[in-house]
Design a protein around this motif. Structure first.
Motif, PDB file in Angstrom:
ATOM      1  N   LEU A  29     -23.350 -34.371  29.002  1.00 16.76           N
ATOM      2  CA  LEU A  29     -24.191 -34.738  30.135  1.00 16.76           C
ATOM      3  C   LEU A  29     -24.353 -36.253  30.124  1.00 16.76           C
ATOM      4  O   LEU A  29     -24.242 -36.891  29.070  1.00 16.76           O
ATOM      5  N   ARG A  88     -32.685 -34.254  32.079  1.00 16.05           N
ATOM      6  CA  ARG A  88     -31.548 -33.703  32.818  1.00 16.05           C
ATOM      7  C   ARG A  88     -31.505 -32.191  32.648  1.00 16.05           C
ATOM      8  O   ARG A  88     -31.832 -31.657  31.592  1.00 16.05           O
ATOM      9  N   TRP A  89     -31.091 -31.511  33.709  1.00 12.80           N
ATOM     10  CA  TRP A  89     -30.913 -30.063  33.622  1.00 12.80           C
ATOM     11  C   TRP A  89     -29.631 -29.658  34.335  1.00 12.80           C
ATOM     12  O   TRP A  89     -29.164 -30.355  35.244  1.00 12.80           O
ATOM     13  N   GLN A  90     -29.068 -28.560  33.885  1.00  7.76           N
ATOM     14  CA  GLN A  90     -27.876 -28.008  34.493  1.00  7.76           C
ATOM     15  C   GLN A  90     -27.996 -26.491  34.584  1.00  7.76           C
ATOM     16  O   GLN A  90     -28.579 -25.837  33.710  1.00  7.76           O
ATOM     17  N   ALA A  92     -25.298 -23.177  35.413  1.00 12.05           N
ATOM     18  CA  ALA A  92     -23.876 -22.867  35.525  1.00 12.05           C
ATOM     19  C   ALA A  92     -23.658 -21.368  35.665  1.00 12.05           C
ATOM     20  O   ALA A  92     -24.531 -20.551  35.344  1.00 12.05           O
ATOM     21  N   PHE A  97     -20.437 -23.776  30.674  1.00 11.33           N
ATOM     22  CA  PHE A  97     -20.708 -24.783  31.709  1.00 11.33           C
ATOM     23  C   PHE A  97     -19.422 -25.370  32.288  1.00 11.33           C
ATOM     24  O   PHE A  97     -19.358 -26.544  32.635  1.00 11.33           O
ATOM     25  N   VAL A 100     -20.460 -25.573  36.747  1.00 11.83           N
ATOM     26  CA  VAL A 100     -21.830 -25.995  37.016  1.00 11.83           C
ATOM     27  C   VAL A 100     -22.087 -25.888  38.517  1.00 11.83           C
ATOM     28  O   VAL A 100     -21.323 -26.413  39.329  1.00 11.83           O
ATOM     29  N   ARG A 102     -25.508 -26.250  39.857  1.00  8.77           N
ATOM     30  CA  ARG A 102     -26.628 -27.125  40.207  1.00  8.77           C
ATOM     31  C   ARG A 102     -26.947 -28.005  39.015  1.00  8.77           C
ATOM     32  O   ARG A 102     -26.869 -27.552  37.862  1.00  8.77           O
ATOM     33  N   GLN A 103     -27.387 -29.235  39.272  1.00 10.86           N
ATOM     34  CA  GLN A 103     -27.856 -30.105  38.212  1.00 10.86           C
ATOM     35  C   GLN A 103     -28.755 -31.165  38.811  1.00 10.86           C
ATOM     36  O   GLN A 103     -28.726 -31.424  40.020  1.00 10.86           O
ATOM     37  N   THR A 105     -32.311 -34.118  37.740  1.00  8.19           N
ATOM     38  CA  THR A 105     -33.237 -34.733  36.796  1.00  8.19           C
ATOM     39  C   THR A 105     -34.661 -34.376  37.196  1.00  8.19           C
ATOM     40  O   THR A 105     -35.038 -34.513  38.364  1.00  8.19           O
ATOM     41  N   TYR A 131     -28.374 -21.991  31.713  1.00  4.29           N
ATOM     42  CA  TYR A 131     -29.002 -23.289  31.956  1.00  4.29           C
ATOM     43  C   TYR A 131     -29.282 -23.996  30.638  1.00  4.29           C
ATOM     44  O   TYR A 131     -29.325 -23.389  29.562  1.00  4.29           O
ATOM     45  N   THR A 142     -28.374 -23.142  25.046  1.00  2.24           N
ATOM     46  CA  THR A 142     -27.953 -22.586  26.330  1.00  2.24           C
ATOM     47  C   THR A 142     -28.644 -21.242  26.519  1.00  2.24           C
ATOM     48  O   THR A 142     -28.550 -20.371  25.655  1.00  2.24           O
TER      49      THR A 142
END
Length: 562
Positions: A29, A88-90, A92, A97, A100, A102-103, A105, A131, A142
């Motif tokens: 990231l 930060r976030w993600q 998937a 991942f 992905v 959506r991602q 801050t 996520y 994760t």
């Protein structure tokens, strides 16, 4: 049922990640830290409290984490500075991942205890997602979450487990770990997520296994510290990381047996402004530490917690709050023969929530209407004689309120009403009546009660029918005093409930086993015991009277099953 996972087992991935603390081998990231000296929150892992998700809808879910490099800090800030931190976030479609979807801050602010609530929308319905969060070089485990089916779709059968009452001092949270290993689609927590007492104020039989940190929780700082201590437990973190949660509180998130603006008699906080200040602090800390939507952000001493979650055409979950709006317990609480219990003006839900619930019954088109709530719903008379001696803290202390809600689902012709309950630190199963004084009358619903995760210590195994309450109250069908949780499988045709137990909560590595199972068939508001065939050794032990042999044989059977 959940969609297939990769060759790497989901449980291995989640629990292994928790042990690792940070997963630096994952795809990178973007770095957050600027050049120069590292901020204090980057000198050690700030993700000591894990992650969580909750309140799934067909197109979204809430993701949660909290930054706390020193989680037990007395100021409740977890070792974080008085500054905002970007996180930060993600999200998937896969555990690695590679896809992905959506991602972004989110900002962890000191005024909110450096917690993060990411409320997602416009996701695909009825599917799994994974996520994670990152600050600087630190990456969380994760975790798995999912969305609900579309309102017009059935979806597959729903694997749902529900829990309550986890007193940190009374045992290890191994039941949470066992629940995580089941890999459910949804988890309901029905209250007493944490306890307010100072060290050794509440001692389990046989003594406490570990200690609370800090004083009794009265201030925002102490509630934040206590939530943090509970969330350091790896079993609880694993349960949060495996599925979305629906949470509601009971009493210990604030104070034992509180009722609206009334504290428990004789406690540290008297009625009046002091209690309301404590209530506001507890509510703020609860929201901060739970994966709740912004609709539940507290406003002073009030917090909107009752809500409805729809799971396609299969189920509606009506999540109740039986603390914030109730009349004070009658006859100074306890088990009583109390005239106030039958006062028609008294309510455990308050009028507005009662109307909301009954209106929801009338609007429902779901196959199953599930009421997630805190305290015993069915009558539990403690006296074999003519007097009724019942708990004033349960629905027995608010008989008219119970009758109105029961009649509400009958008038609405709810197809399959099921009440889920916590609070009492033991497993129970019962059939619900309009008139509990007439045991021959029809059953109009079912109630499933989960034991505690730890509260009360080990408890003990027993003959499931050997309890005086079952003799006095024939609508009560099952009781067991071991610790554990209830695992359910909900399909169009039936709801199956497995009462999962642990022989002890004082040791690690103890497997869970199923003490008894029931099925509620579609359109049949009664309980049907399920007799799964055990191997010969378990069958021989189950035929005898040796309770320990029953535990040993059943554990061996469950452990050997694929």
């Amino acid at each position: 049922m959940s969609q297939p996972t990769s060759a790497l087992g989901r449980r291995t991935f989640v629990v292994g990640g928790l042990a690792a603390g940070s997963l630096l081998a994952l795809p990178a990231l973007p770095e957050i830290a600027s050049a120069g000296a590292k901020p204090s929150y980057l000198r050690q892992n700030p993700f000591t409290l894990g992650v969580a998700s909750g309140d799934p809808s067909p197109d979204g879910v809430v993701l949660w984490t909290r930054l706390a490099p020193t989680p037990l800090a007395e100021d409740g800030l977890g070792g974080m500075p008085n500054e905002s931190v970007p996180v930060r976030w993600q999200l998937a479609k896969d555990e690695r991942f590679r896809h992905v979807v959506r991602q972004g801050t989110a900002i962890a602010r000191p005024e909110h205890g450096h917690t993060v609530h990411v409320e997602l929308t416009h996701l695909q319905d009825d599917r799994e997602y994974w996520y994670r969060f990152r600050v600087g070089p630190y990456v969380t485990v994760t975790a798995r979450t999912r969305t609900a089916p579309h309102p017009n779709d059935w979806g597959s059968k729903l694997e749902m487990s529900f829990v309550s009452c986890s007193q940190y001092e009374h045992g290890l949270f191994t039941a949470y770990g066992a629940l995580a290993a089941d890999e459910p689609d949804l988890i309901l927590h029905l209250g007493d997520y944490q306890y307010e007492y100072t060290k050794n104020a509440y001692v389990a039989p046989g003594g406490n296994v570990r200690d609370h940190e800090g004083p009794e929780t009265i201030t925002l700082e102490t509630y934040r510290q206590r939530h943090a201590q509970y969330k350091t437990d790896p079993h609880l973190q694993a349960a949060h990381a495996i599925a979305p949660w629906l949470v509601v509180w009971d009493d210990h998130e604030l104070e034992n047996n509180w009722a609206d603006e009334s504290p428990e008699a004789g406690t540290q906080t008297p009625a009046g402004e002091a209690f309301l200040t404590r209530r506001a602090a507890a509510f703020k800390a609860y929201y901060e530490n739970m994966p709740l939507r912004r609709t539940s952000i507290p406003r002073g001493i009030d917090m909107q917690l009752y809500r409805r979650i729809r799971w396609g055409k299969l189920a509606n979950f009506h999540m109740l709050d039986t603390r914030q709006y109730r009349d004070d317990q009658g006859c100074n609480d306890g088990y009583k023969d109390c005239s106030a219990a039958v006062d028609p003006a008294r309510s455990i839900t308050g009028g507005k929530q009662e109307e909301w619930l009954i209106d929801g019954f009338h609007r429902s088109r779901a196959r199953w209407d599930v009421i997630g709530q805190q305290v015993f719903f069915a009558q539990r008379d403690n006296n074999a004689g003519p007097l009724k001696v019942t708990s004033m803290d349960s629905w027995d202390g608010y008989v008219a309120s119970r009758s109105r809600i029961t009649q509400g689902w009958l008038d609405a012709d709810v197809r399959n009403p099921v009440v889920l309950t916590g609070d009492v630190h033991a497993h129970w199963a019962s059939e619900l009546k309009t008139d509990y004084d007439d045991p021959t009358g029809p059953s109009v619903g079912t109630e499933l009660v989960c034991s505690s995760i730890t509260s009360g210590g080990d408890g003990g195994d027993s003959n499931p029918a050997d309890h005086p309450f079952l003799q006095i109250n024939p609508h009560l069908k099952f009781y067991n005093n071991l610790r554990g949780y209830v695992r359910t499988t909900i399909s169009r045709d039936e709801l199956r409930a497995d009462f999962r137990c642990l022989p002890t909560v004082r040791s690690e590595g103890v497997p869970a086993f199923t003490r008894r199972s029931y099925v509620v068939e579609d359109g049949d508001r009664t309980l049907h015991q399920v007799y799964d065939k055990p191997p010969a050794a378990a069958a021989r032990a189950l035929a005898g009277a040796d309770a320990q042999a029953i535990i040993d044989a059943t554990v061996a059977w469950e452990t050997a099953r694929p």
